[in-house]
Structures are given as C-alpha cells and as structure tokens.
Design an enzyme around this catalytic site. Structure first.
Site, PDB file in Angstrom:
ATOM      1  N   CYS A 134      27.899  45.757  36.047  1.00 17.27           N
ATOM      2  CA  CYS A 134      28.799  44.050  36.217  1.00 17.27           C
ATOM      3  C   CYS A 134      27.974  43.446  35.207  1.00 17.27           C
ATOM      4  CB  CYS A 134      29.348  43.940  36.997  1.00 17.27           C
ATOM      5  SG  CYS A 134      28.559  43.268  38.307  1.00 17.27           S
ATOM      6  N   HIS A 185      29.982  36.293  35.667  1.00 16.68           N
ATOM      7  CA  HIS A 185      28.366  35.843  35.944  1.00 16.68           C
ATOM      8  C   HIS A 185      27.625  35.582  34.579  1.00 16.68           C
ATOM      9  CE1 HIS A 185      28.530  38.382  39.142  1.00 16.68           C
ATOM     10  NE2 HIS A 185      27.906  40.016  39.398  1.00 16.68           N
TER      11      HIS A 185
END
Ligand code: A2P
Length: 331
Positions: A126, A237
């Site tokens: 990710c 994130h």
C-alpha cells in the site's frame, strides 16, 4: 467471467467486493473463499447471497481470475495451484512481489508488464502504490536519483487486528482482543515500527518501499531509504517524500505534471490550510499530493506529502483495476 475472491471475509477482501460492484465489473459467477473456519458463512453481493467456500473448492471451480487477500502464506500455498489450472491470480500479499517473472503492477504505470503467459500478478504494498503514483511522472520527466521517505501508516494496514487494537485502547469496544497487532499501545502513540524487523535494523515495510519502487519504476539505480511508522489513524497512509532528481525542474512544472496525472489529485494551497490528510482521503480511490516545495539543501530537491486510502488504491482498488485490465486486454 468467473471471478474468485480469496480472503472474502477480510478487511481488504470485503473492500474488493465493494469495488468490484462500484466499478461495474462484469461477473457471471462470483466465488467467495476464505479459511476453513468461514466456510458456509453467507455474504451478500449485488442482492444475491453467496456461501463462502474453501480455497480447494474455489480452485476446482476454475475461475478466470482469482483476486487474493488472504496473507502471504495462503498465497504461497494456493496461488500456484490456481495458476496451474489457467486462472490469473492477482495477489495482494508480499509472497510473489519480487519474483523475477512476476509483474508488480500499478495499472497507471506498468500494466504493460502483464503478458498472455503471465499467471500470477502481484499487487504492490500500500505505501509503495501511493508513492509511485506521485513519483512515476516525476521520474519520467526529470529522472529520480534519490528518495528519502517517512511513512505515517494507519492501523487498517494491519487488517482487522490493527483496527481492533486501536478501537479497544480508545474504549470504543469492551471485549479484549484475542491477539494484538502491535507490541505497544498505539492509541495516543506513534510506533517507529511498521512490519517486522529484519537483520539489518530496517523493517519489512521499509524494505518493500525500497525494492518495490525500483521494480515498478524499472530503475534499480534509484537510491532509496525509508522509515515506516504506525500512527493511531484508522484509515489512510500519509508519507513525507523527499526527492532528488537528475535533471533540474521548476516547482510549477511538477505541479502541472501531477495535475495532469490520472488518479492523482493535487491539494496544495497551504495558506488556505489545504493539503492532503488521511481523513479527507478516506474511502477515495485517488492519491492526494500536496506541500509541494523545493528542498533548498540540494541542487534538485523536492518535498511532497502523499496521502491515500490504503485499503482502496493501496489494496482493493488497485487489485480490481488489474482484474479489469485482464478482462479488457488479455482474457
Ligand atoms: P477467515 O475470515 O476465515 O479467517 P484480514 O487481513 O482482514 O484479517 O483478512 C484475512 C482474510 O484471509 C480473511 O478472509 C481470512 O479468512 C483469509 N485467510 C486467512 N488465512 C487463510 C487461509 N489459510 N486460507 C484461506 N483464507 C485465509
């Protein structure tokens, strides 16, 4: 079109089902597989109830595509068995990513590495996906010499366990989690520890950023160093990315490049307090880039702040995009 989702009961697996629906992927038969303990559970997709089956049964059904998010050991065990029967595997785990003959794909950047003979395709980590989405156009235009990255990774990157630990420590749920995702409290804390520590003092998350970025950008010469931290954020994130380019650039050129990049949204008006944040990126498919500014400490230096929903573009959306590419161009 027969599609299997392996790990359908998990956090990423269920987001994959949601994205398959949103993106109106044409599916004639959907097979949902998970571990033995979930066999027989019911999941509703597009108004139809499906029973969860074992991975063995999913292999026997010979789907055209199997999208995996069931962890690296399940991928190692089952992906080759699907591949052997001709199924294209899109794998979200780290199991196959660095394999010499395994394409590691962010469709906007390198879908062309998938061929008719490919059977296992890896979905990158990710943190890597969102970073390369911002860096690929910069690399193409100016060449990247060196990257210094610091990540601020949300607990959803650790699956249900990560969210469960934060919810418990926040007092949002009362029952004590059976296993904790982190060795310390994450609530009101920051851990300089995402992934597992390796012999050289780095973590697996930090090593993935280095190795996967070089592979996706097809440039092993890029110098990269990373620090990956876990923060008490549920989803999304964030990354501070320091870039040193080979060629000189103007900040406005970089801004225009990023604004013209499909899948990237520039949010950069600091005087209006506009910059990417985990909260505003939540449940979106795009990668958000801001705080664009020159790094005056080197000749060709640039600083960026990059944010994306790690469960969407960082996992489920990217995997579904790969599946769509297979349907449109190979199958
Ligand atoms: P299950 O729900 O039966 O445990 P998460 O990362 O959110 O915890 O999700 C992991 C997903 O991977 C779940 O769907 C889980 O199924 C599945 N899974 C874990 N181990 C295996 C395995 N050995 N075989 C098949 N599916 C697995």
């Amino acid at each position: 079109m027969k599609i299997a989702v392996v790990g359908a009961t998990g956090l990423v697996g269920s987001k994959m089902l949601q994205v398959l629906d949103e993106q109106k992927v044409h599916i004639d038969e959907l097979i949902m597989a998970a571990s033995e303990r979930s066999v027989g559970k019911e999941i509703t997709f597009q108004g139809k109830t499906h029973k969860v089956v074992s991975v063995d049964d999913a292999i026997a059904a010979r789907p055209d595509i199997a999208i995996f998010s069931a962890g690296a050991s399940a991928s190692r065990q089952y992906a080759p068995r699907f591949a052997k029967t001709g199924t294209f595997v899109v794998d979200n785990s780290s199991a196959w990513r660095m394999g010499k003959d395994v394409p590691l794909v962010v469709p906007e950047i390198n879908a062309d590495t998938i061929t008719n003979d490919t059977r296992i395709i890896a979905n990158p980590n990710c943190s890597t996906i969102q970073m390369v989405m911002a860096l690929a156009p910069i690399h193409k235009a100016f060449g990247i010499k060196r990257l210094v990255v610091a990540t601020y990774q949300s607990v959803s990157g650790s699956g249900m366990k990560g969210i469960g630990q934060l919810d418990y420590e926040e007092g949002r749920i009362q029952c004590v989690p059976t296993t904790l995702a982190y060795p310390h409290q994450i609530y009101r804390n920051v851990l300089p520890h995402a992934g597992d520590f390796t012999d050289n003092g780095y973590t697996t998350e930090e090593e993935k950023l280095v190795n996967e970025t070089r592979k996706i950008l097809r440039d092993p010469s890029i110098a990269i160093t990373a620090t990956a931290a876990r923060v008490p954020v549920t989803g999304g994130h964030s990354e501070a990315v320091n870039v040193e380019t080979l060629q000189p650039f103007e900040i406005e050129e970089v801004r225009h490049l990023l604004e013209a990049t499909p899948g990237v949204v520039v949010q950069d008006d600091p005087l209006q307090n506009l910059y990417p944040m985990a909260r505003t990126a939540y449940d979106k498919d795009e990668v958000f880039v801001g705080r664009l500014r020159r790094d005056y400490s080197v000749a060709n230096g640039l600083n960026l702040w990059v944010v994306s929903d790690n469960i969407r573009k960082g996992a489920a959306t990217n995997a579904v995009q790969i599946a769509k590419y297979l349907i449109d161009t190979i199958l």
